[in-house]
Motif scaffolding. Structure first.
Motif, short mmCIF file in Angstrom:
data_model
loop_
_atom_site.label_atom_id
_atom_site.label_comp_id
_atom_site.label_asym_id
_atom_site.label_seq_id
_atom_site.Cartn_x
_atom_site.Cartn_y
_atom_site.Cartn_z
N LEU A 162 6.37 34.07 -19.11
CA LEU A 162 7.14 32.94 -19.61
C LEU A 162 7.94 33.40 -20.83
O LEU A 162 7.37 33.98 -21.76
N ARG A 163 9.26 33.17 -20.78
CA ARG A 163 10.13 33.64 -21.87
C ARG A 163 10.99 32.52 -22.42
O ARG A 163 11.53 31.71 -21.67
N LEU A 164 11.09 32.49 -23.75
CA LEU A 164 12.11 31.68 -24.42
C LEU A 164 13.18 32.62 -24.93
O LEU A 164 12.88 33.57 -25.65
N LEU A 166 10.81 31.59 -16.17
CA LEU A 166 9.57 32.10 -15.59
C LEU A 166 9.96 33.21 -14.63
O LEU A 166 10.71 32.99 -13.68
N LYS A 167 9.47 34.42 -14.92
CA LYS A 167 9.75 35.56 -14.05
C LYS A 167 8.45 36.00 -13.38
O LYS A 167 7.42 36.07 -14.04
N VAL A 172 13.26 40.46 -8.97
CA VAL A 172 12.28 39.59 -9.61
C VAL A 172 12.56 38.14 -9.22
O VAL A 172 13.72 37.74 -9.05
N GLU A 173 11.50 37.37 -9.03
CA GLU A 173 11.65 35.94 -8.80
C GLU A 173 11.85 35.28 -10.17
O GLU A 173 11.02 35.44 -11.06
N GLU A 174 12.96 34.57 -10.33
CA GLU A 174 13.29 34.01 -11.64
C GLU A 174 13.67 32.54 -11.52
O GLU A 174 14.43 32.15 -10.64
N ASP A 175 13.13 31.74 -12.43
CA ASP A 175 13.45 30.32 -12.52
C ASP A 175 13.82 30.04 -13.97
O ASP A 175 13.07 30.41 -14.89
N GLU A 176 14.99 29.41 -14.19
CA GLU A 176 15.47 29.18 -15.56
C GLU A 176 15.91 27.74 -15.76
O GLU A 176 16.34 27.08 -14.81
N GLU A 177 15.84 27.30 -17.01
CA GLU A 177 16.44 26.01 -17.37
C GLU A 177 16.72 25.99 -18.86
O GLU A 177 16.11 26.73 -19.65
N GLU A 178 17.67 25.16 -19.24
CA GLU A 178 18.02 24.99 -20.65
C GLU A 178 16.95 24.17 -21.36
O GLU A 178 16.34 23.27 -20.75
N LEU A 179 16.74 24.50 -22.63
CA LEU A 179 15.77 23.76 -23.45
C LEU A 179 16.41 23.51 -24.80
O LEU A 179 17.14 24.36 -25.33
N ASP A 180 16.15 22.35 -25.37
CA ASP A 180 16.67 22.04 -26.70
C ASP A 180 16.17 23.09 -27.69
O ASP A 180 14.95 23.28 -27.83
N PRO A 181 17.08 23.80 -28.38
CA PRO A 181 16.65 24.89 -29.27
C PRO A 181 15.68 24.44 -30.37
O PRO A 181 14.78 25.20 -30.73
#
Length: 202
Positions: free
Chosen positions: A51-53, A66-67, A79-88
């Motif tokens: 899990l990466r920010l 999430l990779k 790599v299987e990758e799922d991304e989304e924007e998050l309030d900084p």
């Protein structure tokens, strides 16, 4: 599935040589801070996931990703990758107190709970991370990302190119680098793997 060609540049001089040649094609420069999270018992990494920010340009944006199940063979990464924007601001609060991750509204954090059983009762810890300066070049209908990655134990230089034809793109890049006398090798470790190893790749 994210597929990328990853070629490691020999040193700072080689990196400078390449970015100088590519300078007419520069589209943007990104300053990234990458921070990684797992459970206290390494639930994610034990299942080949992370899990990466990623904070961009001094918290202008934040992307949570999430990779899973990475492979890196002969300079081609999958790599299987799922991304989304998050309030900084929410993301920064989670860096200070990783337990907050379990309570934010996020499709990816929901996946972690459903697929890995990682939630409020298990908790998260911040593993640390690294800084990355990424110069993006629009070259021959490709988006080349040339990275200068600063770890606590040293700096690495790398070219990445996400593509649907990794063998063709790798051949094109190798010919270009050889023509310009730029020393390179196939990347053998992901940036996260380098970070976790605590030393630069040999």
């Amino acid at each position: 599935m994210e597929v990328e060609v990853k070629l490691r540049l020999q040193d700072a001089a080689t990196h400078r040589q390449l970015t100088t040649i590519l300078s007419p094609f520069l589209s943007k420069t990104l300053h990234q801070q990458n921070l990684f999270f797992d459970t206290p018992t390494n639930t994610l990494s034990s299942q080949l996931s992370v899990l990466r920010l990623r904070f961009l340009d001094k918290d202008a944006r934040c992307i949570v990703s999430l990779k899973s199940k990475p492979t890196l063979v002969d300079g081609v990464s999958r790599v299987e990758e799922d991304e989304e924007e998050l309030d900084p601001s929410i993301a920064r609060a989670c860096v200070k107190d990783p337990a907050r991750l379990a309570n934010i509204k996020s499709r990816i954090l929901k996946r972690l709970k459903e697929e890995f059983g990682v939630g409020e009762e298990v908790g998260f810890v911040c593993l640390g991370g690294f800084e990355n300066k990424r110069e993006v070049f629009d070259w021959k209908n490709l988006k080349l990302e040339v990275d200068e990655t600063k770890y606590e134990f040293g700096t690495c230089y790398e070219i990445e190119c996400e593509c649907s034809d990794p063998d063709g793109v790798k051949k094109l890049l190798e010919e270009f680098l050889k023509e310009n006398g730029i020393a390179y090798s196939y990347s053998k470790m992901t940036k996260f793997a380098v970070f976790r190893s605590g030393e630069l790749p040999k």
